[in-house]
Scaffold this motif. Structure first.
Motif, mmCIF file in Angstrom:
data_model
loop_
_atom_site.group_PDB
_atom_site.id
_atom_site.type_symbol
_atom_site.label_atom_id
_atom_site.label_comp_id
_atom_site.label_asym_id
_atom_site.label_seq_id
_atom_site.Cartn_x
_atom_site.Cartn_y
_atom_site.Cartn_z
ATOM 1 N N GLU A 94 17.175 59.636 111.773
ATOM 2 C CA GLU A 94 16.822 58.236 111.537
ATOM 3 C C GLU A 94 17.857 57.376 112.245
ATOM 4 O O GLU A 94 19.060 57.610 112.113
ATOM 5 C CB GLU A 94 16.797 57.924 110.038
ATOM 6 C CG GLU A 94 16.309 56.520 109.718
ATOM 7 C CD GLU A 94 16.140 56.268 108.232
ATOM 8 O OE1 GLU A 94 16.328 55.092 107.823
ATOM 9 O OE2 GLU A 94 15.838 57.219 107.481
ATOM 10 N N LEU A 95 17.376 56.405 113.006
ATOM 11 C CA LEU A 95 18.302 55.577 113.768
ATOM 12 C C LEU A 95 17.741 54.172 113.944
ATOM 13 O O LEU A 95 16.534 53.945 113.831
ATOM 14 C CB LEU A 95 18.615 56.192 115.132
ATOM 15 C CG LEU A 95 17.523 56.291 116.194
ATOM 16 C CD1 LEU A 95 18.167 56.600 117.545
ATOM 17 C CD2 LEU A 95 16.503 57.365 115.886
ATOM 18 N N GLY A 96 18.640 53.233 114.220
ATOM 19 C CA GLY A 96 18.237 51.863 114.470
ATOM 20 C C GLY A 96 17.788 51.682 115.903
ATOM 21 O O GLY A 96 18.137 52.475 116.794
ATOM 22 N N VAL A 97 17.025 50.620 116.140
ATOM 23 C CA VAL A 97 16.503 50.374 117.483
ATOM 24 C C VAL A 97 17.642 50.105 118.467
ATOM 25 O O VAL A 97 17.570 50.495 119.637
ATOM 26 C CB VAL A 97 15.500 49.204 117.455
ATOM 27 C CG1 VAL A 97 15.161 48.739 118.862
ATOM 28 C CG2 VAL A 97 14.234 49.623 116.730
ATOM 29 N N ALA A 98 18.719 49.480 118.024
ATOM 30 C CA ALA A 98 19.859 49.230 118.914
ATOM 31 C C ALA A 98 20.438 50.546 119.434
ATOM 32 O O ALA A 98 20.762 50.678 120.625
ATOM 33 C CB ALA A 98 20.934 48.425 118.188
ATOM 34 N N ASP A 99 20.540 51.534 118.541
ATOM 35 C CA ASP A 99 21.028 52.852 118.974
ATOM 36 C C ASP A 99 20.031 53.529 119.903
ATOM 37 O O ASP A 99 20.420 54.222 120.853
ATOM 38 C CB ASP A 99 21.282 53.748 117.759
ATOM 39 C CG ASP A 99 22.524 53.327 116.989
ATOM 40 O OD1 ASP A 99 23.404 52.687 117.596
ATOM 41 O OD2 ASP A 99 22.607 53.629 115.788
ATOM 42 N N MET A 100 18.736 53.346 119.642
ATOM 43 C CA MET A 100 17.721 53.898 120.540
ATOM 44 C C MET A 100 17.899 53.370 121.950
ATOM 45 O O MET A 100 17.889 54.131 122.925
ATOM 46 C CB MET A 100 16.316 53.523 120.037
ATOM 47 C CG MET A 100 15.724 54.452 119.003
ATOM 48 S SD MET A 100 14.123 53.827 118.426
ATOM 49 C CE MET A 100 13.321 53.373 119.946
ATOM 50 N N ARG A 101 18.084 52.066 122.049
ATOM 51 C CA ARG A 101 18.183 51.446 123.382
ATOM 52 C C ARG A 101 19.457 51.886 124.104
ATOM 53 O O ARG A 101 19.506 51.875 125.332
ATOM 54 C CB ARG A 101 18.138 49.923 123.243
ATOM 55 C CG ARG A 101 16.760 49.426 122.800
ATOM 56 C CD ARG A 101 16.645 47.923 122.907
ATOM 57 N NE ARG A 101 15.270 47.512 122.632
ATOM 58 C CZ ARG A 101 14.926 46.629 121.718
ATOM 59 N NH1 ARG A 101 15.856 46.059 120.962
ATOM 60 N NH2 ARG A 101 13.665 46.294 121.541
ATOM 61 N N GLN A 102 20.468 52.256 123.335
ATOM 62 C CA GLN A 102 21.704 52.744 123.948
ATOM 63 C C GLN A 102 21.724 54.270 124.063
ATOM 64 O O GLN A 102 22.747 54.862 124.406
ATOM 65 C CB GLN A 102 22.894 52.255 123.122
ATOM 66 C CG GLN A 102 23.054 50.741 123.130
ATOM 67 C CD GLN A 102 24.155 50.267 122.202
ATOM 68 O OE1 GLN A 102 25.119 50.979 121.957
ATOM 69 N NE2 GLN A 102 24.010 49.057 121.681
ATOM 70 N N LEU A 103 20.580 54.883 123.783
ATOM 71 C CA LEU A 103 20.400 56.341 123.912
ATOM 72 C C LEU A 103 21.398 57.113 123.058
ATOM 73 O O LEU A 103 21.923 58.154 123.466
ATOM 74 C CB LEU A 103 20.522 56.764 125.381
ATOM 75 C CG LEU A 103 19.599 56.036 126.368
ATOM 76 C CD1 LEU A 103 19.809 56.582 127.773
ATOM 77 C CD2 LEU A 103 18.139 56.151 125.963
ATOM 78 N N LYS A 104 21.648 56.615 121.851
ATOM 79 C CA LYS A 104 22.617 57.254 120.966
ATOM 80 C C LYS A 104 21.961 58.240 120.003
ATOM 81 O O LYS A 104 22.332 58.316 118.833
ATOM 82 C CB LYS A 104 23.393 56.193 120.180
ATOM 83 C CG LYS A 104 24.338 55.360 121.036
ATOM 84 C CD LYS A 104 25.124 54.379 120.178
ATOM 85 C CE LYS A 104 26.115 53.580 121.012
ATOM 86 N NZ LYS A 104 26.866 52.599 120.178
ATOM 87 N N ALA A 105 21.005 58.975 120.470
ATOM 88 C CA ALA A 105 20.359 59.982 119.630
ATOM 89 C C ALA A 105 21.250 61.201 119.495
ATOM 90 O O ALA A 105 21.940 61.604 120.436
ATOM 91 C CB ALA A 105 19.025 60.384 120.241
ATOM 92 N N GLU A 106 21.228 61.817 118.301
ATOM 93 C CA GLU A 106 22.022 63.020 118.064
ATOM 94 C C GLU A 106 21.187 64.295 118.146
ATOM 95 O O GLU A 106 21.709 65.352 118.483
ATOM 96 C CB GLU A 106 22.697 62.925 116.690
ATOM 97 C CG GLU A 106 23.693 61.780 116.578
ATOM 98 C CD GLU A 106 24.375 61.740 115.226
ATOM 99 O OE1 GLU A 106 24.063 62.604 114.381
ATOM 100 O OE2 GLU A 106 25.228 60.849 115.011
#
Length: 250
Positions: free
Chosen positions: A222-234
């Motif tokens: 689960e992640l925020g859209v800001a992290d999605m846009r910065q490609l911060k997926a784990e």
């Protein structure tokens, strides 16, 4: 208060050796007025979660709370006044022998509203359709127009929560953007809470503030859209979806 809270939800189909566990130990919370996305490939269980919330799936266990109220196996009229669903296929969701007027009149009468004529006019205006569409049949409408009627029908009981099951995936790309913008405007104007299901991270990136990624019936991240846009997926699977949708979300 959370508009929707899901705790350790499990959904299955069949029994014994034929049992298929479609959703496994899913938990998430959606604050009032927010838009939450469930993303994953076909068969990941995301649409099944929505169907469990609406009572369309009888075999589930866990906790489902809507506006602080725990849900059992049955949904009453109050539930359907507060929670409505927009389905994926606008061609299948409208009765082919009912005019737009009949579709909306039925929904309004079911929930005890008066002044049907003026309410229909308001609903059509709110979804970007004029009075000229009121007495048309579904076959006289484009796919985007049909989905606008389906959204108007969902808005008829004045719900607080909309469950959106791939609401644009059956539409042309140019029409998809129009429907997504309409849904964004409606959420702001009516202070709605959304749970949106999609296979496309680009779509939920446009619509939602928080996203849960599902794979094989489980939430893997689960992640925020800001992290999605910065490609911060784990998780590797989330990264795979991001790579597939990169152009759409940036």
């Amino acid at each position: 208060m959370s508009a929707i809270e899901i705790n350790d939800l499990n959904v299955w189909f069949g029994e014994g050796p034929d049992r298929n566990d479609a959703v496994k130990h899913v938990s998430f919370s959606v604050p009032e007025g927010e838009s939450f996305g469930l993303v994953g490939e076909s068969g990941s269980g995301k649409s099944t979660v929505l169907r469990a919330i609406t009572g369309l799936v009888p075999t589930w266990q866990g906790g489902i709370h809507v506006q602080g109220r725990p849900l059992g196996r049955k949904r009453d009229k109050t539930f359907y006044k507060n929670v409505q669903m927009v389905f994926q296929d606008p061609y299948a969701s409208l009765h082919p022998r009912m005019t737009v007027d009949q579709v909306l009149s039925e929904a309004l009468q079911l929930h005890g509203f008066k002044e049907i004529d003026s309410r229909i006019e308001t609903l059509l205006r709110d979804v970007g359709l004029g009075p000229g569409f009121r007495f048309r049949y579904p076959h006289q409408l484009s796919g985007g127009q049909r989905q606008r009627v389906a959204i108007a029908r969902a808005l008829a009981p004045e719900p607080k929560i909309l469950l959106l099951d791939e609401p644009t995936s059956a539409l042309d790309v140019s029409v998809q953007a129009e429907i997504l913008n309409l849904l964004t405007d409606l959420r702001a104007e009516r202070h709605l809470t959304y749970v949106m299901v999609s296979h496309d991270l680009g779509v939920v990136g446009h619509m939602c503030g928080q996203v849960a990624v599902m794979q094989h019936g489980e939430i893997v991240e689960e992640l925020g859209v800001a992290d999605m846009r910065q490609l911060k997926a784990e998780h590797d699977y989330t990264q795979h979806l991001l790579d597939s949708s990169l152009r759409s979300i940036r």
